[in-house]
Design an enzyme around this catalytic site. Structure first.
Site, PDB file in Angstrom:
ATOM      1  N   LEU A  33       0.857  -1.182   0.000  1.00  9.83           N
ATOM      2  CA  LEU A  33       0.000   0.000   0.000  1.00  9.83           C
ATOM      3  C   LEU A  33       0.896   1.236   0.000  1.00  9.83           C
ATOM      4  O   LEU A  33       1.756   1.380   0.875  1.00  9.83           O
ATOM      5  CB  LEU A  33      -0.886   0.015   1.250  1.00  9.83           C
ATOM      6  CG  LEU A  33      -1.834  -1.175   1.434  1.00  9.83           C
ATOM      7  CD1 LEU A  33      -2.586  -1.040   2.753  1.00  9.83           C
ATOM      8  CD2 LEU A  33      -2.818  -1.281   0.271  1.00  9.83           C
ATOM      9  N   ASP A  34       0.724   2.112  -0.982  1.00 12.38           N
ATOM     10  CA  ASP A  34       1.523   3.342  -0.991  1.00 12.38           C
ATOM     11  C   ASP A  34       0.779   4.438  -0.229  1.00 12.38           C
ATOM     12  O   ASP A  34      -0.286   4.194   0.347  1.00 12.38           O
ATOM     13  CB  ASP A  34       1.886   3.749  -2.428  1.00 12.38           C
ATOM     14  CG  ASP A  34       0.667   4.134  -3.249  1.00 12.38           C
ATOM     15  OD1 ASP A  34      -0.408   4.387  -2.676  1.00 12.38           O
ATOM     16  OD2 ASP A  34       0.796   4.180  -4.487  1.00 12.38           O
ATOM     17  N   SER A  35       1.333   5.654  -0.247  1.00 12.47           N
ATOM     18  CA  SER A  35       0.753   6.720   0.580  1.00 12.47           C
ATOM     19  C   SER A  35      -0.678   7.057   0.154  1.00 12.47           C
ATOM     20  O   SER A  35      -1.507   7.403   0.985  1.00 12.47           O
ATOM     21  CB  SER A  35       1.637   7.967   0.512  1.00 12.47           C
ATOM     22  OG  SER A  35       1.760   8.408  -0.831  1.00 12.47           O
ATOM     23  N   ASP A  37      -2.814   4.872  -1.131  1.00 15.04           N
ATOM     24  CA  ASP A  37      -3.653   3.765  -0.651  1.00 15.04           C
ATOM     25  C   ASP A  37      -3.967   3.949   0.830  1.00 15.04           C
ATOM     26  O   ASP A  37      -5.097   3.688   1.271  1.00 15.04           O
ATOM     27  CB  ASP A  37      -2.941   2.413  -0.844  1.00 15.04           C
ATOM     28  CG  ASP A  37      -2.734   2.063  -2.298  1.00 15.04           C
ATOM     29  OD1 ASP A  37      -3.654   2.304  -3.099  1.00 15.04           O
ATOM     30  OD2 ASP A  37      -1.657   1.536  -2.639  1.00 15.04           O
TER      31      ASP A  37
END
Lengths: 72, 306
Positions: A33-35, A37
């Site tokens: 999960l990136d920022s 997400d």
């Protein structure tokens, strides 16, 4: 439903994850999960529980998110 | 906000200095100084210089990945520019300080959730920036991002990414934007002090001449193709290249482009609309032409739905 179960449900719904693959100690990076997400997850959680959570450096794992919600 | 035209000039590192910001503000838009990766005292000097060049409101853009972010955030609370825009992250940790100083905070957002998070923290408006833009970008395009952000928040939305003429302004308004932010078109403003080679790169660019690099590092960046981007893209797709090597390669590349005009080693950040910029003009002419064209288009727009 516990906060953790709600988070697992939201991730299962929005990211097509198997709730069984998610553990509280997992970091967002481990869950891929990136920022953006994480921002989405936090807003979905607010919609579900009505609890606003601030995103800061202390928010790294699912457990951190559970603690932030439950301590509100 | 007291602007004659609802247009912001994007805060571009090594490009958006006090003189460009003042020129745009004097022309009726909102000029924006980039705090980039430099110290708080550099920013303070630029803000004070801008005040000597214009009596109109102007803004400061803070790149949240800057190593000096805490210090430049404090300087903004002290110097109180009319607006602070932010990029490359979530500004919420600094927003209380700016808001209590009376500074309007208008973050650049690449998604609806980010827009909602900054609205909750007190943002005055948001800039929904599509991936057509130059510099750090998100995945969504302006056409899809702006209406979705508009639906997600109750504060005004500015559109950014791909807007270089009146057609873009008119389209942005139709998507629900209250205004626009433009970067690339102001790179070629007469008052922009960027190296002449940089302006020529933009003027000579064709439609397919920009490229996105840095996705592997999670920091996608759009720039104009040149030997630097070719080498970077090649290394990015080589498994043997480490993340550290890629990071190291990017350091200083924008400065080489903007200050030195180094055509080989510089990274010329610019948007897809580079190909729509054809001449170097004063900021006032750029803005007035855009809005005159937009007004004409919007007046005739109903012809298409009759």
């Amino acid at each position: 439903m516990s906060t953790y179960e709600t988070i697992a449900k939201l991730l299962a719904e929005s990211k097509d994850m198997d709730p069984g693959d998610i553990r509280p100690d997992m970091g967002f990076a481990e869950l891929e999960l990136d920022s953006l997400d994480v921002a989405e997850l936090v807003m979905n959680l607010e919609d579900e529980l009505g609890v606003p959570v601030e995103i800061d450096e202390s928010l790294r794992t699912i457990a951190d998110l559970v603690a932030k919600v439950d301590n509100k | 906000m007291g602007l004659a035209y609802p247009i912001f000039q994007g805060g571009m590192a090594w490009v958006s200095d006090a003189e460009l910001a003042a020129a745009v503000s004097n022309a009726g838009g909102l000029g924006i100084i980039s705090a980039m990766n430099l110290s708080a005292e550099y920013l303070r000097g630029q803000i004070r210089k801008c005040r000597t060049l214009t009596e109109k409101p102007f803004g400061v853009n803070i790149m949240l990945m800057s190593p000096f972010v805490k210090d430049v955030a404090r300087v903004c609370a002290e110097e109180k520019p009319a607006v602070v825009t932010t990029g490359a992250g979530l500004p919420n940790a600094y927003m209380k300080g700016w808001l209590s100083a009376g500074v309007r905070v208008i973050p650049v957002v690449p998604s609806t959730a980010m827009a909602r998070l900054v609205e909750r923290a007190g943002a005055y408006a948001v800039i929904a920036e599509g991936g057509e833009s130059g510099g750090h970008i998100g995945d969504l395009s302006t056409l899809t991002l702006v209406p979705q952000v508009k639906d997600a928040v109750d504060i005004p939305v500015l559109a950014a990414g791909g807007i270089a003429d009146g057609r873009g302004v008119a389209a942005a308004m139709m998507l629900g934007a209250a205004g626009v932010q433009c970067g690339t078109v102001f790179l070629c403003a007469t008052e922009c002090a960027v190296h002449e080679n940089y302006k020529q790169k933009v003027l000579n660019a064709k439609d397919i001449d920009t490229i996105v690099t840095g996705k592997r590092l999670g920091h996608a960046v759009r720039s104009i193709r040149n030997p630097f981007t070719r080498q970077y893209a090649k290394m990015e797709y080589e498994i043997s290249t480490t993340g550290e090597e890629l990071e190291a390669m990017g350091i200083g590349a924008l400065r080489k482009a903007a200050v030195d005009g180094n055509l080989e080693e510089g990274c010329f950040l610019a948007g897809q609309c580079s190909a729509m910029v054809h001449e170097i003009r004063p900021a006032k002419e750029i803005i007035e032409t855009m809005f005159k064209e937009a007004e004409t288009l919007l007046k005739g727009a109903s012809a298409w739905v009759k």
